[in-house]
Design an enzyme around this catalytic site. Structure first.
Site, PDB file in Angstrom:
ATOM      1  N   CYS A   1     -17.086  -9.150   3.646  1.00  0.00           N
ATOM      2  CA  CYS A   1     -16.425  -7.858   3.530  1.00  0.00           C
ATOM      3  C   CYS A   1     -15.243  -8.006   2.583  1.00  0.00           C
ATOM      4  CB  CYS A   1     -15.950  -7.378   4.891  1.00  0.00           C
ATOM      5  SG  CYS A   1     -17.296  -7.248   6.098  1.00  0.00           S
TER       6      CYS A   1
ATOM      7  N   CYS B   1      -0.844   0.080  10.322  1.00  0.00           N
ATOM      8  CA  CYS B   1      -1.161  -0.941   9.323  1.00  0.00           C
ATOM      9  C   CYS B   1       0.063  -1.747   8.898  1.00  0.00           C
ATOM     10  CB  CYS B   1      -1.805  -0.282   8.104  1.00  0.00           C
ATOM     11  SG  CYS B   1      -2.363  -1.484   6.865  1.00  0.00           S
TER      12      CYS B   1
ATOM     13  N   CYS C   1       0.842  -1.196   0.000  1.00  0.00           N
ATOM     14  CA  CYS C   1       0.000   0.000   0.000  1.00  0.00           C
ATOM     15  C   CYS C   1       0.878   1.249   0.000  1.00  0.00           C
ATOM     16  CB  CYS C   1      -0.917   0.001   1.218  1.00  0.00           C
ATOM     17  SG  CYS C   1      -2.041   1.417   1.275  1.00  0.00           S
TER      18      CYS C   1
ATOM     19  N   CYS D   1      -0.189   4.789   6.948  1.00  0.00           N
ATOM     20  CA  CYS D   1      -0.929   4.621   8.203  1.00  0.00           C
ATOM     21  C   CYS D   1      -0.092   3.812   9.193  1.00  0.00           C
ATOM     22  CB  CYS D   1      -2.255   3.922   7.938  1.00  0.00           C
ATOM     23  SG  CYS D   1      -3.278   4.729   6.674  1.00  0.00           S
TER      24      CYS D   1
ATOM     25  N   CYS E   1     -20.122  -6.095   1.657  1.00  0.00           N
ATOM     26  CA  CYS E   1     -19.578  -4.788   2.020  1.00  0.00           C
ATOM     27  C   CYS E   1     -18.220  -4.633   1.343  1.00  0.00           C
ATOM     28  CB  CYS E   1     -19.422  -4.669   3.536  1.00  0.00           C
ATOM     29  SG  CYS E   1     -18.710  -3.096   4.099  1.00  0.00           S
TER      30      CYS E   1
ATOM     31  N   CYS F   1     -20.493   1.910   6.911  1.00  0.00           N
ATOM     32  CA  CYS F   1     -19.817   1.184   7.984  1.00  0.00           C
ATOM     33  C   CYS F   1     -18.551   1.965   8.302  1.00  0.00           C
ATOM     34  CB  CYS F   1     -19.496  -0.226   7.523  1.00  0.00           C
ATOM     35  SG  CYS F   1     -18.470  -1.188   8.660  1.00  0.00           S
TER      36      CYS F   1
ATOM     37  N   ARG G   1     -19.578  -3.705  16.133  1.00  0.00           N
ATOM     38  CA  ARG G   1     -18.869  -4.919  15.742  1.00  0.00           C
ATOM     39  C   ARG G   1     -17.509  -4.981  16.422  1.00  0.00           C
ATOM     40  NH1 ARG G   1     -18.237  -4.467  10.006  1.00  0.00           N
ATOM     41  NH2 ARG G   1     -20.477  -4.783  10.055  1.00  0.00           N
TER      42      ARG G   1
END
Length: 386
Positions: free
Chosen positions: A109, A72, A65, A69, A142, A202, A272
């Site tokens: 998801c 992550c 990626c 972040c 999702c 979400c 969740r």
């Protein structure tokens, strides 16, 4: 405890607690944690009974990626030894999803690393959504693909997506401390795009990154304002090879207080328990079911969860039941489009009262032994955990 009685009454009326009340939940002692769970559990049962919704993650594209972040394992510069692979084909993703559905999951998801999808990526994911839905009529899908450009949410909706996930993660005031390659406002914009396209929004948070109680309350109040239907609460998994690898700030009791605070602020939203529950809640996971009405089954994006059958046994042993495919998750007023977690029209409390000071807790022992990198399922030749 007068505080808890007040919060229960407000939760049953969908009334917003004051900031001081939310902070007070986080500041309660370990001696009071069962009282906190019992109080928030009344609100959870009022809106969701004893149903637990199961969700299943399929990591469509892992690692590499370009975003930075700090939390992550897939970030730019990450040295975490995770699985790295490019896009799964629709049939591969559908096969991975089938394992979760067979284990009782109601929602799949679909997640992909990256800043956000190109139009070609949206085409890929649209084909995957159709492949999953062709064989599973009642499944919810999702998508979680990062920042959305104009029109992309509408295209996903047309392909059959039911929801879109994009977490705020932390407070606006501290967002720049964990990510510099995009902004908090970018994330808010994507959640709003999902809403506008008719997707169920979400959006949630990550706890345990060194944030204060005020930061946690700030992000949960911001989520209530955005009014997502589901609020995933992640507990930081401190991967070796990431900037937050040394952040071990959570105890099981702290996690329960955070979940209770989220339930009181967003009483009728699907709360969740997401990544990190096995690492930080550990043997206290069954108590968390009294606060949250939704969990992920099996493994996460780059880390392993507990065995899927263990999740099912835990739910049954705790006196809860898996939500069926034909059951509606959300309360009727939310399904009908009424004000929900973000409604301030029904006597909501003040949102700007003076904050209390953050509670001070003893740092827990780092449990690096509980962080297991995913080596099975999507992107591998090994059977998934579901």
């Amino acid at each position: 405890m007068d505080l808890l009685n007040t919060l229960v009454d407000k939760g049953l009326r969908r009334e917003l607690p004051t900031r001081d009340e939310a902070l007070a939940v986080l500041a309660t002692s370990d001696d009071d944690v069962l009282d906190v769970v019992a109080a928030a559990g009344k609100v959870r049962r009022h809106w969701f009974g004893r149903r637990v919704k199961l969700n299943y993650l399929v990591n469509l594209k892992s690692g590499l990626c370009p975003e930075d972040c700090s939390y992550c394992s897939q970030r730019l510069g990450s040295k975490a030894e995770i699985l790295k692979y490019t896009w799964l084909k629709p049939d591969e993703a559908s096969k991975a999803a089938a394992a979760g559905l067979a284990g009782g999951a109601k929602r799949v998801c679909l997640v992909a690393s990256g800043r956000g999808p190109t139009d070609r990526d949206v085409d890929r994911v649209s084909d995957t959504i159709r492949a999953i839905k062709d064989g599973n009529e009642n499944v919810e899908v999702c998508a979680c693909l990062g920042l959305l450009n104009d029109g992309q949410a509408e295209r996903l909706r047309e392909a059959g997506a039911d929801a879109y996930n994009h977490n705020l993660n932390t407070s606006e005031g501290t967002y720049g401390d964990i990510t510099t390659t995009h902004t908090y406002a970018d994330r808010v914009d994507t959640v709003q795009k999902a809403h506008a396209a008719g997707l169920s929004a979400c959006s949630g948070l990550i706890a345990g990154m060194g944030e204060s109680d005020e930061d946690l309350v700030d992000v949960v109040y911001a989520l209530r304002e955005l009014d997502p239907d589901s609020v995933p609460v992640n507990f930081l998994i401190p991967f070796e090879g990431t900037p937050l690898a040394k952040e071990w700030n959570l105890t099981p009791q702290r996690c329960l207080r955070i979940l209770a605070m989220v339930r009181f602020v967003c009483p009728d939203a699907e709360v969740r328990i997401a990544g990190g529950r096995e690492v930080h809640l550990r043997t206290m996971q069954p108590l968390a079911l009294h606060l949250a009405n939704s969990i992920f089954l099996g493994d996460y994006l780059t880390s392993e969860g507990q065995a899927g059958q263990a999740d099912l046994d835990m739910i049954a042993d705790a006196g809860f039941e898996v939500e069926g495919a034909g059951e509606v998750t959300l309360p009727e007023h939310r399904v009908a489009g009424g004000g929900g977690c973000g409604s301030h029209e029904e006597g909501g409390g003040a949102c700007g009262s003076t904050s209390a000071s953050a509670s001070v807790e003893t740092s827990p022992e780092a449990r690096t032994d509980l962080v297991a990198v995913r080596r099975r399922g999507a992107g591998t030749d090994l059977a998934p955990n579901a």
